[in-house]
Design a protein around this motif. Structure first.
Motif, PDB file in Angstrom:
ATOM      1  N   ILE A 187       0.730  -1.153   0.020  1.00 33.71           N
ATOM      2  CA  ILE A 187       0.063   0.019  -0.045  1.00 33.71           C
ATOM      3  C   ILE A 187       1.000   1.234   0.046  1.00 33.71           C
ATOM      4  CG2 ILE A 187      -1.775   1.326   1.308  1.00 33.71           C
ATOM      5  CD1 ILE A 187      -2.643  -1.396   2.472  1.00 33.71           C
ATOM      6  N   PRO A 188       0.623   2.337  -0.784  1.00 38.15           N
ATOM      7  CA  PRO A 188       1.479   3.530  -0.872  1.00 38.15           C
ATOM      8  C   PRO A 188       1.403   4.173   0.348  1.00 38.15           C
ATOM      9  CG  PRO A 188      -0.012   3.314  -2.693  1.00 38.15           C
ATOM     10  CD  PRO A 188      -0.284   2.278  -1.925  1.00 38.15           C
ATOM     11  N   ALA A 189       2.441   4.565   0.758  1.00 36.71           N
ATOM     12  CA  ALA A 189       2.857   5.223   2.194  1.00 36.71           C
ATOM     13  C   ALA A 189       1.739   6.189   2.483  1.00 36.71           C
ATOM     14  CB  ALA A 189       4.155   5.864   2.428  1.00 36.71           C
ATOM     15  N   GLU A 190       1.495   7.087   1.377  1.00 37.86           N
ATOM     16  CA  GLU A 190       0.409   8.233   1.750  1.00 37.86           C
ATOM     17  C   GLU A 190      -1.142   7.624   1.962  1.00 37.86           C
ATOM     18  OE1 GLU A 190       2.093   7.674  -0.977  1.00 37.86           O
ATOM     19  OE2 GLU A 190       1.042   8.404  -3.004  1.00 37.86           O
ATOM     20  N   HIS A 191      -1.185   6.269   1.716  1.00 39.38           N
ATOM     21  CA  HIS A 191      -2.338   5.690   1.781  1.00 39.38           C
ATOM     22  C   HIS A 191      -2.687   4.796   3.065  1.00 39.38           C
ATOM     23  CE1 HIS A 191      -3.423   6.363  -2.843  1.00 39.38           C
ATOM     24  NE2 HIS A 191      -3.493   7.540  -1.785  1.00 39.38           N
ATOM     25  N   ARG A 192      -1.565   4.545   3.851  1.00 39.14           N
ATOM     26  CA  ARG A 192      -1.429   3.656   4.998  1.00 39.14           C
ATOM     27  C   ARG A 192      -2.256   4.097   6.196  1.00 39.14           C
ATOM     28  NH1 ARG A 192       4.536   1.705   4.308  1.00 39.14           N
ATOM     29  NH2 ARG A 192       4.355   0.798   2.366  1.00 39.14           N
ATOM     30  N   TRP A 193      -2.709   5.366   6.372  1.00 34.59           N
ATOM     31  CA  TRP A 193      -3.457   5.562   7.286  1.00 34.59           C
ATOM     32  C   TRP A 193      -4.754   4.891   7.441  1.00 34.59           C
ATOM     33  CZ3 TRP A 193      -8.085   7.928   5.942  1.00 34.59           C
ATOM     34  CH2 TRP A 193      -8.112   8.258   4.549  1.00 34.59           C
TER      35      TRP A 193
END
Lengths: 252, 264
Positions: A187-193
């Motif tokens: 999962i792309p880091a900016e979507h891991r939230w």
């Protein structure tokens, strides 16, 4: 309390009896679904889609089997109060007994399927024995979380009769949003939230931490997050039940 | 807590005391909603607050009465007067909005005899489960109770047939035999004779009379004045959620007819 345990156990046995029809092949039939699903997904993701993860069999086992349990339990329990309405209004049966019996029944099937595949897989990808001793903890947290969520959903279903259909939709989406067959690192880091907001991720993570050491999921934080979720869900479900108990029986 | 359930063993005291019992359901509970309705309401002109709209539904209003050992109290009233709701409050299914229920010992209630716990399991297996729920904490006696009840039910070879194949009358035979196999402190029968055939009704009436004689009291809910006259020593007439009469059966039936004379 002893009476409640006795009633839950009697109802669980009756559930098992009615599902297995008193035969070994009945039991096999019930666990065939997770076994086949595991076999097909293992083949597709490892061989066809060529996902490269160390000990992929263990990786998939630690995500897919708990997911099947979650999916089946929520789907089966969401309508349990509505479907048992006449029964609950006719006899002095605590609705929690019906719900617990259903979840215990599913837990037995889950453990049977999980341990069967695990015993086979571990021959090719050994897991440290020390870690395995912790396995009952994620199982307990899974049980409490799913029981609480089922309790909440079954109560909501009484007032909103299409909750079950909405649940199927949410579960279908969640299967792809939860790292079950792929690692969270994809999962792309900016979507891991999104993972932090996904309750199913917190329920499954401790399994992965125990069964698939190569994932390098920190065990203690994952257990703490899962326990917090389980406790929180239980509090919400029991509060909602207390507030709506009469209305539930009235609407059954 | 708006209500209390207390227990003691004084034999001369009433088995059941109901004081100022009221039951109100909150505004939105008697509506059928779906998430689709909610979504359409949210995106249309109706707001989320419409979920709270509506008047409270007052089912029972300050109901008071007591039941002494040996009494067979009939509860009579037209549909929607709160007969079943009152019994469900006493049985602990509903929590009263206000008032008190004082109960000595255990209540044994049955509201429908046409349903099995597991329709796929046999009559015998369902009877075993019913024993767990009707007679909790009496595990040692369960097998004996089931054997005795099945024998009394007269179901013969149908005992080991799946419950879903039973006719309404057969289901009523099994349930009524189970509920009447041990004396309880308070027996609640809510329109349960209706499913059974005439012959079994006579048989079970005798058995329930014998239970009451063993220092048990009973509450009978029925729409049949004849049945109330035959079975009960006293009658409670409910009208619009209130007690309109509590006492002699003949006087009660007159009141019942008077109250509902102008209804279609």
């Amino acid at each position: 309390m002893a009476v409640l345990i006795d009633q839950v156990w009697a109802m669980t046995l009756a559930n098992l009896k009615s599902r297995y029809r008193n035969t070994a092949s009945g039991f096999l039939w019930v666990i065939l679904n997770p076994l086949i699903l595991y076999g097909v997904q293992s083949y597709i993701f490892r061989t066809v889609l060529n996902i490269r993860i160390q000990d992929y069999s263990l990786f998939l086992l630690s995500g897919l089997l708990p997911w099947i349990f979650i999916n089946q339990s929520l789907e089966m329990s969401a309508s349990i109060l509505v479907n048992s309405g006449k029964l609950l209004k006719s006899y002095p049966i605590n609705p929690i007994v019906c719900l617990l019996a259903q979840i215990i029944d599913n837990t037995i099937n889950f453990l049977a399927g999980f341990l069967l595949i695990f015993a086979f897989t571990i021959l090719f990808a050994p897991v440290p024995i020390g870690r395995l001793a912790i396995l009952p903890v994620p199982v307990l947290l899974l049980f409490v979380s799913i029981f609480s969520l089922s309790w909440l959903l079954a109560t909501v279903q009484v007032f909103f009769r299409d909750t079950r259909f909405l649940l199927t939709f949410v579960l279908n989406i969640s299967f792809f949003l939860t790292p079950i067959f792929y690692p969270p690192e994809l999962i792309p880091a900016e979507h891991r939230w999104l993972l932090a907001l996904n309750p199913f991720n917190h329920i499954i993570a401790p399994f992965r931490a125990v069964v698939h050491p190569a994932s390098e999921i920190p065990l203690l934080p994952s257990l703490v997050a899962s326990a917090t979720l389980a406790f929180g869900l239980f509090l919400v479900a029991s509060y909602f039940w207390r507030k709506t108990r009469n209305a539930v029986f009235f609407n059954l | 807590m708006p209500s209390s359930l207390t227990s003691n063993s004084a034999a001369s005291a009433p088995i059941l005391e109901v004081r100022d019992l009221s039951l109100t359901f909150k505004a939105n509970v008697h509506r059928h909603w779906t998430w689709r309705d909610w979504f359409v309401g949210m995106t249309g002109k109706r707001s989320l607050t419409s979920l709270q709209a509506g008047d409270p539904l007052k089912v029972l209003k300050s109901v008071s009465f007591s039941v002494n050992p040996g009494e067979r109290v009939g509860i009579l009233g037209v549909n929607g007067t709160g007969k079943t709701s009152l019994c469900r409050c006493i049985a602990g299914v509903y929590r009263p909005s206000s008032g008190q229920i004082r109960l000595q010992g255990q209540v044994r209630a049955i509201f429908d005899t046409s349903i099995g716990i597991y329709p796929e399991l046999t009559g015998r297996e369902n009877a075993r489960l019913l024993a767990k729920f009707m007679y909790p904490g009496m595990n040692k006696e369960h097998e004996e109770m089931v054997r005795e009840a099945l024998e009394f039910s007269g179901l013969g070879e149908f005992i080991d047939v799946p419950y879903r194949l039973y006719s309404n009358g057969m289901q009523a035979r099994l349930c009524l035999s189970m509920i009447s196999c041990r004396p309880g402190n308070l027996l609640i029968l809510d329109e349960v004779f209706d499913g059974a055939d005439l012959f079994f009704r006579e048989k079970i009436s005798g058995r329930i009379h014998s239970l009451i004689e063993k220092s048990t009291a009973a509450l009978f809910v029925s729409h049949s004045p004849d049945q109330i006259k035959r079975v009960c020593s006293r009658v409670l007439i409910l009208h619009q959620g209130r007690v309109a009469h509590d006492g002699d059966v003949a006087d009660g039936l007159t009141t019942y007819r008077e109250l509902n004379r102008h209804k279609p």
